[in-house]
Design a protein around this motif. Sequence first.
Motif, short mmCIF file in Angstrom:
data_model
loop_
_atom_site.label_atom_id
_atom_site.label_comp_id
_atom_site.label_asym_id
_atom_site.label_seq_id
_atom_site.Cartn_x
_atom_site.Cartn_y
_atom_site.Cartn_z
N ASN A 43 0.84 -1.19 0.00
CA ASN A 43 0.00 0.00 0.00
C ASN A 43 0.88 1.25 0.00
N SER A 89 -0.15 4.72 11.20
CA SER A 89 -0.69 4.41 9.87
C SER A 89 -1.60 3.19 9.91
N SER A 120 -5.60 3.20 9.23
CA SER A 120 -6.14 2.32 8.20
C SER A 120 -7.23 1.43 8.78
#
Length: 184
Positions: free
Chosen positions: A95, A117, A121
């Motif tokens: 990603n 992160s 997500s």
Amino acid sequence: MRILRHYSRRIIGTHLIRTTLGGDHVKERILWIWDHLEEAGAALLLGIMVSVAFINVLTRYLISFSMAFTEELTVYLFVWGTLLGASLAFRQGANMMVAVLYNRFPKAGRKVLYLISAALSLFFFVILGYYGYIQVRDEMELGVMTESMHLPLWYFSASIPIGAALILIRIFFKTISDIKAKKY
């Protein structure tokens, strides 16, 4: 050597399942399917989309007849394929990230950024899955049908909560695997 490297990079979730289930042939096949679910699903969907579009082009040019449902089917299958592709990207750690900022931090800072992160997500896909579930439930209750195929719309909208759930699983296990391996 390449096979060993690929095997060692498997997500921790599969490893935990593999050690729990043992080495039975049927169980190994199930684990293989779990390991390749996104690739197989996306390949199947892509094959269907290309075939349907090709048949529509042939009929349009050979007998001057266009099948209206093909565009609708292709778009809906594309949504399924996109979510499977996103799940695959998260599983492989492919990603997108802003590497310019990330690379300027020391190892401890990278770990914090990586965890932030992953948490963001997870939060995003929980919200997406929740609202996707509401959309599917509403479409089922209202009996909404697709325009040209006259199929229940929730068949295709189900891609949102199902895809979000699959992505959540992949993010969770990839994050655990990366933290244990100190790959952040």
